[in-house]
Design a protein around this motif. Structure first.
Motif, PDB file in Angstrom:
ATOM      1  N   MET A 192      -3.620  12.537   6.044  1.00 45.01           N
ATOM      2  CA  MET A 192      -4.110  12.623   4.663  1.00 45.01           C
ATOM      3  C   MET A 192      -4.361  11.244   4.065  1.00 45.01           C
ATOM      4  SD  MET A 192      -1.764  15.703   3.101  1.00 45.01           S
ATOM      5  CE  MET A 192      -2.406  15.410   1.442  1.00 45.01           C
ATOM      6  N   ASN A 193      -3.569  10.255   4.452  1.00 45.22           N
ATOM      7  CA  ASN A 193      -3.697   8.916   3.874  1.00 45.22           C
ATOM      8  C   ASN A 193      -4.512   7.960   4.746  1.00 45.22           C
ATOM      9  OD1 ASN A 193      -1.766   8.524   1.309  1.00 45.22           O
ATOM     10  ND2 ASN A 193      -0.826   9.987   2.715  1.00 45.22           N
ATOM     11  N   PHE A 194      -5.045   8.442   5.850  1.00 40.29           N
ATOM     12  CA  PHE A 194      -5.803   7.573   6.749  1.00 40.29           C
ATOM     13  C   PHE A 194      -7.038   6.964   6.077  1.00 40.29           C
ATOM     14  CE2 PHE A 194      -7.959   6.183  10.580  1.00 40.29           C
ATOM     15  CZ  PHE A 194      -6.895   5.761  11.371  1.00 40.29           C
ATOM     16  N   PRO A 195      -7.760   7.713   5.236  1.00 40.66           N
ATOM     17  CA  PRO A 195      -8.916   7.102   4.551  1.00 40.66           C
ATOM     18  C   PRO A 195      -8.533   5.880   3.725  1.00 40.66           C
ATOM     19  CG  PRO A 195      -9.015   9.483   4.365  1.00 40.66           C
ATOM     20  CD  PRO A 195      -7.668   9.161   4.952  1.00 40.66           C
ATOM     21  N   LEU A 196      -7.358   5.901   3.093  1.00 36.04           N
ATOM     22  CA  LEU A 196      -6.919   4.746   2.317  1.00 36.04           C
ATOM     23  C   LEU A 196      -6.698   3.544   3.221  1.00 36.04           C
ATOM     24  CD1 LEU A 196      -5.900   3.514  -0.372  1.00 36.04           C
ATOM     25  CD2 LEU A 196      -3.634   4.439   0.172  1.00 36.04           C
ATOM     26  N   LEU A 197      -6.198   3.784   4.413  1.00 32.02           N
ATOM     27  CA  LEU A 197      -5.923   2.693   5.351  1.00 32.02           C
ATOM     28  C   LEU A 197      -7.198   2.010   5.818  1.00 32.02           C
ATOM     29  CD1 LEU A 197      -3.705   1.277   7.140  1.00 32.02           C
ATOM     30  CD2 LEU A 197      -4.363   2.911   8.919  1.00 32.02           C
ATOM     31  N   VAL A 198      -8.236   2.801   6.133  1.00 27.75           N
ATOM     32  CA  VAL A 198      -9.453   2.225   6.711  1.00 27.75           C
ATOM     33  C   VAL A 198     -10.529   1.951   5.671  1.00 27.75           C
ATOM     34  CG1 VAL A 198      -8.990   3.315   8.923  1.00 27.75           C
ATOM     35  CG2 VAL A 198     -10.442   4.494   7.259  1.00 27.75           C
ATOM     36  N   GLY A 199     -10.279   2.335   4.420  1.00 22.98           N
ATOM     37  CA  GLY A 199     -11.237   2.039   3.360  1.00 22.98           C
ATOM     38  C   GLY A 199     -12.335   3.064   3.198  1.00 22.98           C
ATOM     39  N   ASP A 200     -12.157   4.268   3.710  1.00 16.98           N
ATOM     40  CA  ASP A 200     -13.128   5.343   3.483  1.00 16.98           C
ATOM     41  C   ASP A 200     -12.990   5.845   2.047  1.00 16.98           C
ATOM     42  OD1 ASP A 200     -14.743   5.670   5.647  1.00 16.98           O
ATOM     43  OD2 ASP A 200     -13.507   7.179   6.645  1.00 16.98           O
ATOM     44  N   SER A 201     -14.107   6.066   1.365  1.00 23.34           N
ATOM     45  CA  SER A 201     -14.044   6.538  -0.023  1.00 23.34           C
ATOM     46  C   SER A 201     -15.313   7.287  -0.398  1.00 23.34           C
ATOM     47  CB  SER A 201     -13.847   5.352  -0.975  1.00 23.34           C
ATOM     48  OG  SER A 201     -14.926   4.439  -0.881  1.00 23.34           O
ATOM     49  N   ASP A 225     -13.230  -8.019  11.447  1.00 26.39           N
ATOM     50  CA  ASP A 225     -12.133  -8.855  10.974  1.00 26.39           C
ATOM     51  C   ASP A 225     -10.895  -8.551  11.810  1.00 26.39           C
ATOM     52  OD1 ASP A 225      -9.579  -9.195   9.163  1.00 26.39           O
ATOM     53  OD2 ASP A 225     -11.117 -10.474   8.277  1.00 26.39           O
ATOM     54  N   PRO A 226     -10.260  -9.570  12.397  1.00 27.04           N
ATOM     55  CA  PRO A 226      -9.143  -9.306  13.311  1.00 27.04           C
ATOM     56  C   PRO A 226      -7.919  -8.690  12.647  1.00 27.04           C
ATOM     57  CG  PRO A 226      -9.324 -11.646  12.832  1.00 27.04           C
ATOM     58  CD  PRO A 226     -10.552 -11.003  12.276  1.00 27.04           C
ATOM     59  N   TYR A 227      -7.739  -8.920  11.326  1.00 29.61           N
ATOM     60  CA  TYR A 227      -6.562  -8.367  10.653  1.00 29.61           C
ATOM     61  C   TYR A 227      -6.896  -7.080   9.902  1.00 29.61           C
ATOM     62  CZ  TYR A 227      -2.305  -7.961   7.904  1.00 29.61           C
ATOM     63  OH  TYR A 227      -1.149  -7.492   7.337  1.00 29.61           O
ATOM     64  N   ALA A 228      -7.842  -7.178   8.973  1.00 31.25           N
ATOM     65  CA  ALA A 228      -8.161  -6.042   8.113  1.00 31.25           C
ATOM     66  C   ALA A 228      -8.728  -4.864   8.894  1.00 31.25           C
ATOM     67  CB  ALA A 228      -9.146  -6.466   7.022  1.00 31.25           C
ATOM     68  N   GLN A 229      -9.359  -5.154  10.021  1.00 31.08           N
ATOM     69  CA  GLN A 229      -9.959  -4.078  10.817  1.00 31.08           C
ATOM     70  C   GLN A 229      -9.296  -3.948  12.192  1.00 31.08           C
ATOM     71  OE1 GLN A 229     -13.971  -5.666  10.418  1.00 31.08           O
ATOM     72  NE2 GLN A 229     -14.517  -4.057   8.967  1.00 31.08           N
ATOM     73  N   GLY A 230      -9.316  -5.016  12.971  1.00 33.11           N
ATOM     74  CA  GLY A 230      -8.737  -4.954  14.305  1.00 33.11           C
ATOM     75  C   GLY A 230      -7.285  -4.533  14.322  1.00 33.11           C
ATOM     76  N   PHE A 231      -6.448  -5.207  13.534  1.00 36.04           N
ATOM     77  CA  PHE A 231      -5.019  -4.897  13.514  1.00 36.04           C
ATOM     78  C   PHE A 231      -4.722  -3.619  12.742  1.00 36.04           C
ATOM     79  CE2 PHE A 231      -0.902  -5.255  11.282  1.00 36.04           C
ATOM     80  CZ  PHE A 231      -0.057  -5.227  12.390  1.00 36.04           C
ATOM     81  N   THR A 232      -5.230  -3.519  11.535  1.00 35.86           N
ATOM     82  CA  THR A 232      -4.881  -2.398  10.665  1.00 35.86           C
ATOM     83  C   THR A 232      -5.427  -1.071  11.176  1.00 35.86           C
ATOM     84  OG1 THR A 232      -4.872  -3.895   8.776  1.00 35.86           O
ATOM     85  CG2 THR A 232      -4.968  -1.556   8.298  1.00 35.86           C
ATOM     86  N   TRP A 233      -6.695  -1.031  11.522  1.00 31.80           N
ATOM     87  CA  TRP A 233      -7.299   0.216  11.963  1.00 31.80           C
ATOM     88  C   TRP A 233      -6.641   0.751  13.237  1.00 31.80           C
ATOM     89  CZ3 TRP A 233     -13.368  -0.480  11.481  1.00 31.80           C
ATOM     90  CH2 TRP A 233     -13.682  -0.687  10.126  1.00 31.80           C
ATOM     91  N   PHE A 234      -6.526  -0.112  14.230  1.00 36.09           N
ATOM     92  CA  PHE A 234      -6.047   0.365  15.523  1.00 36.09           C
ATOM     93  C   PHE A 234      -4.546   0.635  15.529  1.00 36.09           C
ATOM     94  CE2 PHE A 234     -10.129  -1.550  16.699  1.00 36.09           C
ATOM     95  CZ  PHE A 234     -10.668  -0.504  17.425  1.00 36.09           C
ATOM     96  N   SER A 235      -3.785  -0.048  14.704  1.00 44.58           N
ATOM     97  CA  SER A 235      -2.366   0.293  14.595  1.00 44.58           C
ATOM     98  C   SER A 235      -2.216   1.663  13.924  1.00 44.58           C
ATOM     99  CB  SER A 235      -1.596  -0.776  13.816  1.00 44.58           C
ATOM    100  OG  SER A 235      -2.107  -0.928  12.500  1.00 44.58           O
ATOM    101  N   LEU A 285       0.804  -1.222   0.000  1.00 46.83           N
ATOM    102  CA  LEU A 285       0.000   0.000   0.000  1.00 46.83           C
ATOM    103  C   LEU A 285       0.838   1.273   0.000  1.00 46.83           C
ATOM    104  CD1 LEU A 285      -2.738  -0.981   2.634  1.00 46.83           C
ATOM    105  CD2 LEU A 285      -2.830  -1.210   0.149  1.00 46.83           C
ATOM    106  N   GLY A 286       2.133   1.135   0.269  1.00 49.46           N
ATOM    107  CA  GLY A 286       3.004   2.300   0.360  1.00 49.46           C
ATOM    108  C   GLY A 286       3.815   2.533  -0.894  1.00 49.46           C
ATOM    109  N   ASN A 287       5.139   2.478  -0.748  1.00 45.71           N
ATOM    110  CA  ASN A 287       6.016   2.820  -1.877  1.00 45.71           C
ATOM    111  C   ASN A 287       6.773   1.644  -2.467  1.00 45.71           C
ATOM    112  OD1 ASN A 287       7.482   2.572   0.461  1.00 45.71           O
ATOM    113  ND2 ASN A 287       8.452   4.583   0.352  1.00 45.71           N
ATOM    114  N   GLY A 288       6.190   0.461  -2.382  1.00 49.12           N
ATOM    115  CA  GLY A 288       6.739  -0.704  -3.074  1.00 49.12           C
ATOM    116  C   GLY A 288       8.153  -1.053  -2.652  1.00 49.12           C
ATOM    117  N   SER A 289       9.025  -1.249  -3.649  1.00 51.25           N
ATOM    118  CA  SER A 289      10.398  -1.654  -3.360  1.00 51.25           C
ATOM    119  C   SER A 289      11.190  -0.561  -2.657  1.00 51.25           C
ATOM    120  CB  SER A 289      11.113  -2.045  -4.659  1.00 51.25           C
ATOM    121  OG  SER A 289      11.198  -0.933  -5.537  1.00 51.25           O
ATOM    122  N   GLY A 290      10.661   0.666  -2.622  1.00 51.12           N
ATOM    123  CA  GLY A 290      11.329   1.766  -1.930  1.00 51.12           C
ATOM    124  C   GLY A 290      11.039   1.821  -0.448  1.00 51.12           C
TER     125      GLY A 290
END
Length: 499
Positions: free
Chosen positions: A441-450, A376-386, A56-61
């Motif tokens: 600025m990128n938080f919506p991408l993380l949590v799936g807001d669109s 979802d423990p990963y897509a929501q629990g882990f990702t959102w709260f981290s 989701l970030g800058n790939g190989s960089g």
């Protein structure tokens, strides 16, 4: 339970007029480094956060992100360590920001720290429960992830209730194992030349660094260091804290930075800079990119070892954050900012026993809400709260940088050079400000807001999750103002704590 007497359970308490209940320990530089690096959970960072940062970030960089994050945190550490000599309290952000800016901001920062560390701990509980449940499925044992999480919470509560030396010994053993498996795999990858040779440019050039969504990359990059600044919270339990705490802070930051850069570059090399994003995407649901890498370069048995150590890495992480949270509550209880009962220590273990139990109850409540909501423990629990924790963590460090500058400006007689009192914290604060803006600025991408067209746009989730941070900070500020107006004695106790 009375807070002015010693209970049958071995809790010693401090009455409002007595000295604060003290913690004790003999932690050296090595033990504290183990505690804070374990909180960062290196294997979890490389096996969990790095693949998502690549995708989701800058790939190989993405490896360059760790360099920039490490520099920012090193600059932050300079000011923190300089100020640590003049803040003989174990309140960390609470004490530093309260003394440098003012007690009102300090209490707001303390509440922000509580919700931030709670969020990262809950995210880890979700992930470790999922990892254990998946591992058990290979033995045809089906158990809900949240049941596994509750099992981990029980063990964490038992260790957190005891003396800090017990936790540091457990964390030390687990940490050595996870670091070893990372280093060995990385060496093997580089020794074999990876998928298509060893390339520097695709991972460390400026163009690679700013490609894709660097804001998301920053989010996962800085999240990988959460916990390293908690060296200050162990001040009361450290040997020679004036030298131990600064050394442990610098060593933890440098060690984690080097390890992350080396291992993430190895992961990119293992699959090739032109294919690593695709592999990260295909393994995202199972969360097994590192295991697949181990199987490809060492063997199936090594993948199994990684899976086991990933679970122990997550356990080490959650135990470390439990200890940090318990000590924040204990410090705030001593300061009169939270109920005085939280300042009680165990007569035998000299641990923040009541705060530890309260912290366990808080985690239990949060896990119950997540499980009941069928998240979802990963897509929501882990990702959102981290993500929430990262935003809060960066805000706290930014406030600390400002606090260092203001503190030394007011205390010109104190010994600290221009680099320590102004330049380093200003540079660190500038980088952290950029980080914070990009994270928000990128938080919506993380949590799936669109929006209606599917483009990332702040919505209910973004405002709700980030609003938690603002709400807790505001609650601390309001509490400080109320104490000052209605309970001068408790407010003065807080002033004495950070003085």
């Amino acid at each position: 339970m009375s807070i002015s007497n010693t209970s049958d359970e071995g809790l010693s308490a401090a009455s409002p007029s007595s000295q604060p209940a003290a913690l004790s320990g003999s932690l050296g530089v090595g033990s504290i480094v183990f505690m804070v690096v374990a909180a960062a959970a290196p294997l979890t960072v490389i096996g969990g956060g790095t693949p998502v940062g690549i995708l989701l970030g800058n790939g190989s960089g993405f490896p360059t992100t760790y360099i920039v994050a490490g520099i920012a945190l090193a600059l932050f550490s300079v000011g923190l360590s300089a100020m640590a000599r003049f803040v003989p309290k174990a309140g960390a952000f609470f004490a530093y920001i309260g003394k440098g800016l003012n007690p009102t901001w300090g209490l707001g920062a303390a509440m922000l720290a509580l919700i931030s560390y709670t969020a990262i701990q809950i995210s880890v509980y979700c992930l470790i429960g999922l990892q254990i449940a998946v591992a058990l499925q290979s033995f045809s044992i089906s158990i809900p992830w949240w049941v596994c999480s509750l099992g981990v919470l029980t063990v964490t509560a038992l260790l957190g209730y005891r003396h800090i030396d017990m936790s540091s010994k457990v964390l030390g053993v687990l940490l050595v194992g996870e670091i070893a498996v990372i280093v060995v795999l990385s060496v093997v990858i580089f020794a074999t030349g990876g998928a298509s040779g060893i390339h520097v440019g695709p991972s460390f050039s400026p163009s690679a660094f700013v490609s894709g969504s660097p804001g998301v990359a920053f989010m996962f990059g800085i999240a990988s260091f959460i916990g390293f600044e908690s060296t200050a919270i162990y001040r009361s339990e450290a040997k020679n804290p004036d030298t131990t705490i600064p050394r442990a802070t610098y060593i933890a930051c440098a060690f984690a930075s080097i390890l992350y850069v080396f291992a993430s570059w190895a992961l990119v090399t293992a699959w090739g800079y032109d294919s690593v994003v695709e592999v990260a995407g295909s393994t995202l649901e199972a969360g097994n990119m590192l295991q697949m890498t181990g199987e490809r370069y060492v063997g199936g048995w090594y993948a199994a070892v990684i899976s086991v150590l990933l679970i122990t890495s997550l356990f080490a992480c959650v135990l470390s954050f439990h200890n940090v949270l318990a000590r924040y509550m204990h410090a705030m209880g001593n300061a009169g900012a939270l109920p005085r009962a939280l300042a009680q220590t165990h007569r035998k273990h000299h641990s923040p026993a009541v705060a530890s139990l309260v912290q366990t109850a808080t985690a239990l409540l949060a896990l119950g809400i997540i499980a009941a909501s069928n998240m979802d423990p990963y897509a929501q629990g882990f990702t959102w709260f981290s993500g929430v924790a990262t935003a809060g963590f960066v805000t706290l460090m930014l406030l600390t940088c400002a606090s260092v500058i203001v503190f030394f400006a007011r205390q010109k007689q104190l010994k600290a050079n221009l680099w320590q009192r102004n330049i380093a914290p200003a540079l660190g604060g500038t980088i952290l400000t950029v980080f914070l803006v990009m994270i928000v600025m990128n938080f919506p991408l993380l949590v799936g807001d669109s929006d209606a067209a599917g483009n990332p746009q702040a919505g209910v989730l973004t405002y709700g999750l980030l609003g938690l941070l603002l709400a807790f900070f505001a609650a601390g500020v309001v509490q400080a103002l109320i104490l000052k107006a209605q309970s001068p004695e408790r407010y003065n106790t807080m002033l004495e704590f950070i003085s």
